[in-house]
Design a protein around this motif. Structure first.
Motif, short mmCIF file in Angstrom:
data_model
loop_
_atom_site.label_atom_id
_atom_site.label_comp_id
_atom_site.label_asym_id
_atom_site.label_seq_id
_atom_site.Cartn_x
_atom_site.Cartn_y
_atom_site.Cartn_z
N SER A 23 70.33 -30.12 84.84
CA SER A 23 70.63 -29.08 85.83
C SER A 23 69.46 -28.80 86.75
CB SER A 23 71.04 -27.80 85.11
OG SER A 23 69.99 -27.36 84.24
N THR A 91 65.38 -25.39 83.03
CA THR A 91 66.84 -25.44 83.12
C THR A 91 67.35 -24.51 84.22
OG1 THR A 91 68.89 -25.16 81.86
CG2 THR A 91 67.11 -23.63 81.37
N ASP A 92 68.45 -24.89 84.83
CA ASP A 92 69.10 -24.08 85.86
C ASP A 92 70.54 -23.83 85.41
OD1 ASP A 92 70.25 -22.95 88.09
OD2 ASP A 92 70.20 -24.77 89.32
N ASN A 95 73.73 -24.33 87.96
CA ASN A 95 74.10 -25.60 88.60
C ASN A 95 75.52 -25.99 88.19
OD1 ASN A 95 74.34 -28.18 89.61
ND2 ASN A 95 72.26 -28.79 89.04
N HIS A 96 76.46 -25.68 89.07
CA HIS A 96 77.87 -25.96 88.78
C HIS A 96 78.30 -27.35 89.26
CE1 HIS A 96 77.71 -24.22 92.84
NE2 HIS A 96 78.66 -25.08 93.11
N LEU A 98 77.31 -30.27 88.14
CA LEU A 98 77.39 -31.27 87.07
C LEU A 98 78.74 -31.19 86.37
CD1 LEU A 98 73.83 -30.88 85.50
CD2 LEU A 98 74.57 -32.40 87.33
N HIS A 114 75.36 -24.93 80.14
CA HIS A 114 73.92 -25.19 80.30
C HIS A 114 73.12 -24.51 79.19
CE1 HIS A 114 74.29 -27.29 84.06
NE2 HIS A 114 74.91 -26.27 84.65
N TYR A 337 70.42 -24.43 92.02
CA TYR A 337 71.19 -25.42 92.78
C TYR A 337 71.63 -24.86 94.12
CZ TYR A 337 75.18 -28.28 94.15
OH TYR A 337 76.06 -29.06 94.86
#
Length: 394
Positions: A23, A91-92, A95-96, A98, A114, A337
């Motif tokens: 992410s 980590t993010d 982040n949609h 992925l 996540h 993201y």
């Protein structure tokens, strides 16, 4: 990087390794590049000591993966030893973009997915890492930090759970309410804000700003962001103002009371440039309504500064508002993201946080006070002085 003298005389607690969750790969790779450059340039007396083999590397990124089964189940696998390493997991959770397959269907990863992958990575360490640090720019469930009625305390429970799994330090940015750290009082919890990166990005994008009380004002879009606005305005030497949200508490829409109107509290803004500063742009409705009202009050230019540009409803509303001249620039960081198309927009300006994040990691790995990274007032004054003299600044 600030105060290099302390780094030159400090020893790392353990060899450094970065876990770049899928992410946050782009941010983590930029952070890694800065760290490689830092350690090649800093004259640290231990870097040639055989006891500190690995202090200077071509990369500090760890080789691992988080594969998924067809059922949607997953696991984390390290392909190298992490025994005795000072591990930094980036980590993010926002982040949609992925995806993974579940029973033949494509599923976009949510913050819950996540967070689960983060726990898998910590579990895969199996107690072998010297220390585990989590860098989570947007704090997981950070907006669900306090209880109102019969509801969950997701953010507090997450911090408590990660603490029990062996995480020593949490690093986040512009937490919705930093007091949530009380859920893990014996662990490190550092909350950073990006005012320096905001003003640097804005001054780079605009070459004709006049930073004084007669030409510039900093606005908070609500009472929650007032502290940020006051600090920003004080450092810049300008006035501040605030909007407050008048809500309809008799109705619930999508889990919250709808906003009826934004009311302004502050001085005259006619013919002044306005900086609106907040922690996030979610749908953007509140920010765009605020900027529309400011333009109706004859503000000269409106700049939107937000740490996290989530844009949950897409960019259409921003495109339309920009065409109507409601705002001039949107400045947001690269900590979460960003939709790829935003980089093509004439109103978008990125505030790069990778160098700052690399500095945080380097100081933590050397167990040097992070107070060194928090002193931004002098740096802001320095670039303002250079800008006013029309000199280049870094």
């Amino acid at each position: 990087m600030p105060d290099l003298h302390e780094l030159e005389n400090a020893m790392p607690v353990a060899p450094l390794k970065i876990v770049a969750m899928p992410s946050a790969e782009k941010l983590a790779h930029r952070v890694n590049d800065y760290l490689v450059g830092f350690r090649r340039s800093v004259n640290n007396k231990v870097k040639n000591d055989p006891a500190f083999h690995g202090y200077i590397e071509d990369s500090y990124l760890t080789n691992f993966e988080c594969p998924r089964f067809g059922s949607g189940e997953g696991k984390a696998v390290f392909h190298e030893s992490i025994r005795g390493k000072d591990l930094f997991i980036i980590t993010d959770v926002c982040n949609h973009s992925l995806t993974y397959n579940v029973g033949g269907y494509v599923n976009h990863m949510s913050p819950d997915d996540h967070y689960q992958d983060l726990k898998r990575v910590i579990s895969a360490c199996n107690g072998k890492a010297h220390r585990i640090n989590v860098i989570m720019p947007f704090l997981y469930e950070g907006r669900q930090h306090k209880r109102n009625g019969r509801e969950s305390l997701d953010c507090a429970y997450a911090l408590e759970e990660l603490s029990a799994m062996g995480v020593s330090n949490f690093v986040t940015f512009d937490a919705h309410d930093p007091r949530v750290q009380n859920a893990a009082p014996l662990n490190g919890f550092d909350n950073f804000t990006p005012p320096y990166q905001f003003i640097k990005a804005l001054l780079t994008a605009e070459d004709d700003l006049l930073v004084d009380k007669d030409h510039l004002i900093v606005i908070s879009p609500d009472e929650g962001a007032l502290d940020r606005a006051i600090y920003f305005a004080t450092v810049l030497g300008v006035d501040t103002g605030m909007f407050y949200k008048r809500r309809d508490y008799s109705v619930m829409v999508n889990g919250k009371n709808p906003i009826v109107a934004h009311e302004f509290l502050g001085d005259n803004i006619e013919d002044k440039d306005v900086i609106i500063i907040d922690d996030m742009i979610s749908s953007g409705e509140s920010m765009l309504d605020t900027s529309r009202q400011l333009k109706a009050m004859h503000a000269r230019r409106v700049f939107l500064c937000c740490t996290f540009g989530l844009f949950t409803n897409g960019l259409k509303a921003f495109d339309e508002a920009y065409e109507k001249c409601y705002f001039d620039k949107v400045i947001t960081t690269n900590l979460t993201y960003l939709p790829p198309e935003i980089r093509q927009k004439p109103y978008f300006v990125e505030a790069d946080m990778s160098k700052f994040t690399a500095s945080i990691i380097d100081f933590m790995n050397h167990d040097v006070s992070l107070g060194n990274t928090l002193v931004t007032t002098e740096k802001i004054h320095s670039i303002l002085e250079s800008y006013n003299k029309r000199m280049p600044f870094d």
